[in-house]
Design a protein around this motif. Structure first.
Motif, mmCIF file in Angstrom:
data_model
loop_
_atom_site.group_PDB
_atom_site.id
_atom_site.type_symbol
_atom_site.label_atom_id
_atom_site.label_comp_id
_atom_site.label_asym_id
_atom_site.label_seq_id
_atom_site.Cartn_x
_atom_site.Cartn_y
_atom_site.Cartn_z
ATOM 1 N N ASP A 81 -10.538 22.158 -31.687
ATOM 2 C CA ASP A 81 -11.371 22.369 -32.095
ATOM 3 C C ASP A 81 -11.799 20.193 -31.115
ATOM 4 O O ASP A 81 -12.007 19.862 -31.395
ATOM 5 C CB ASP A 81 -11.620 21.763 -34.123
ATOM 6 N N THR A 272 -16.711 23.391 -37.726
ATOM 7 C CA THR A 272 -16.225 24.102 -35.911
ATOM 8 C C THR A 272 -15.349 25.057 -36.326
ATOM 9 O O THR A 272 -13.906 25.347 -37.575
ATOM 10 C CB THR A 272 -15.003 22.728 -35.169
ATOM 11 N N ARG A 274 -11.827 26.122 -35.706
ATOM 12 C CA ARG A 274 -10.177 25.778 -36.484
ATOM 13 C C ARG A 274 -10.829 25.435 -37.728
ATOM 14 O O ARG A 274 -9.984 25.850 -39.100
ATOM 15 C CB ARG A 274 -8.950 24.684 -35.703
ATOM 16 N N ASN A 275 -11.766 24.256 -38.892
ATOM 17 C CA ASN A 275 -12.070 23.488 -40.101
ATOM 18 C C ASN A 275 -12.125 25.322 -40.864
ATOM 19 O O ASN A 275 -11.869 25.324 -42.291
ATOM 20 C CB ASN A 275 -12.511 23.055 -39.792
#
Length: 354
Positions: A81, A272, A274-275
């Motif tokens: 990210d 984002t 991966r978040n």
């Protein structure tokens, strides 16, 4: 533009799901094949016999398997990210700022890795629809109810007041960093990620960990009419009004409402890939927790939730909605047309099965 409806996806999901409810089909285990089918519902849908009714516990476990494949694809192919936390809390979010990943690097370019991630997202959505039916619920209603509840838990004005308060804190932290008085504190970044836990507003909303959490008596269409207050100084930066969005019976319509919800609260800077994947994992764990000690007897069999208390069924619906909301948000951020992607995956599975 033709939108993908919840009804059409539900039909495609039930037609294309594995006939053996106890294991993932060979088609599920294989790598995504090249996109060679249309976006329309599979032509076999009118004649293919439906598999046996799904079991809620089977489908929760199957959902976990597909989310695992998504995580593996993200780890293998997707970049890390970007440092979105560098955006100062004074920056006002709009529909175009900060930009999503859809127009940046890996996510903007067609590749085998991106296709694999998109296919995994589509497969997860199909599995959610099968789980919806196994639980005897309406996914659209669950999502709309949860959006309405979240709107009460995280009022726009309170979130924005917190954001403005952070401007002062951010300036102080910035001065400290520049002058090397103290190192930059990672805890400050995490504290502002989602405008604080909803319990930070309990004294004004009345919603606590034990009170105000039910959606049993919530009107699912209430969230369709909630728009930012015109008296708010940031209202011009809010997303489009509800009447300008695609219908709430479509995947695109719900996706845009989720985007508006995040934009109005200045949360997009934290959304984002991966978040959101990690958030999706967390919500899946909460959903799985509701079934973990039920066994594969009556409570875990098809239609087993009919014997559950209304409050427990409501909790399942909320967790199912949370997983779905993060999945739709992930697709939106990454530029994946998740409705059509799910239709393609369904058609491919029917084609393999002949």
């Amino acid at each position: 533009m033709t939108y993908v409806t919840f009804d059409s996806l539900r039909a495609a999901a039930l037609r294309s799901r594995p006939s053996d409810t106890g294991r993932i089909s060979e088609a599920d285990e294989s790598s995504p094949s090249p996109r060679r089918v249309s976006d329309q519902p599979p032509p076999q849908a009118a004649t293919s016999p439906l598999p046996p009714p799904p079991s809620p516990r089977d489908e929760v476990i199957r959902l976990g398997a597909h989310v695992g494949r998504l995580c593996s694809a993200v780890l293998t192919h997707a970049p890390s990210d970007p440092p979105r936390n560098a955006l100062g809390p004074e920056m006002v979010e709009t529909e175009s700022f900060p930009p999503t990943m859809a127009d940046v690097g890996f996510w903007a370019e067609k590749s085998k890795g991106r296709d694999e991630i998109a296919s995994a997202v589509g497969m997860i959505l199909l599995t959610i629809f099968v789980l919806e039916q196994a639980c005897g619920m309406d996914l659209r209603v669950c999502i709309l109810k949860k959006i309405e509840l979240n709107g009460r838990k995280y009022p726009v004005k309170l979130c924005k007041v917190r954001r403005r308060t952070h401007v002062i804190v951010w300036m102080v932290e910035f001065i400290h960093v520049v002058s090397s008085i103290v190192p930059h504190s990672p805890s400050f970044i995490s504290a502002q990620g989602k405008s604080g836990k909803y319990t930070a507003y309990s004294d004004q909303t009345g919603i606590t960990k034990t009170d105000g959490q039910s959606t049993l008596h919530t009107d699912p269409d209430e969230s369709l009419h909630s728009t930012p207050s015109s008296s708010d100084s940031d209202s011009e930066a809010s997303s489009v009004e509800a009447n300008d969005l695609p219908g709430a019976d479509t995947i695109e319509g719900i996706t845009l409402r989720i985007r508006r919800f995040a934009t109005d609260r200045s949360w997009c800077r934290y959304h984002t890939p991966r978040n959101i994947v990690l958030a999706l994992l967390g919500e899946l764990g909460e959903l799985a927790e509701l079934f973990q000690w039920k066994g594969d007897g009556p409570d875990g069999a098809p239609g087993g939730l009919q014997n559950w208390l209304d409050a427990d069924r409501d909790t399942v619906g909320q967790e199912l909605a949370d997983v779905s909301i993060y999945l739709l948000r992930l697709a939106d951020v990454c530029g994946v047309d998740v409705g059509r992607e799910a239709m393609k995956v369904a058609a491919e599975h029917l084609t393999r099965r002949g």
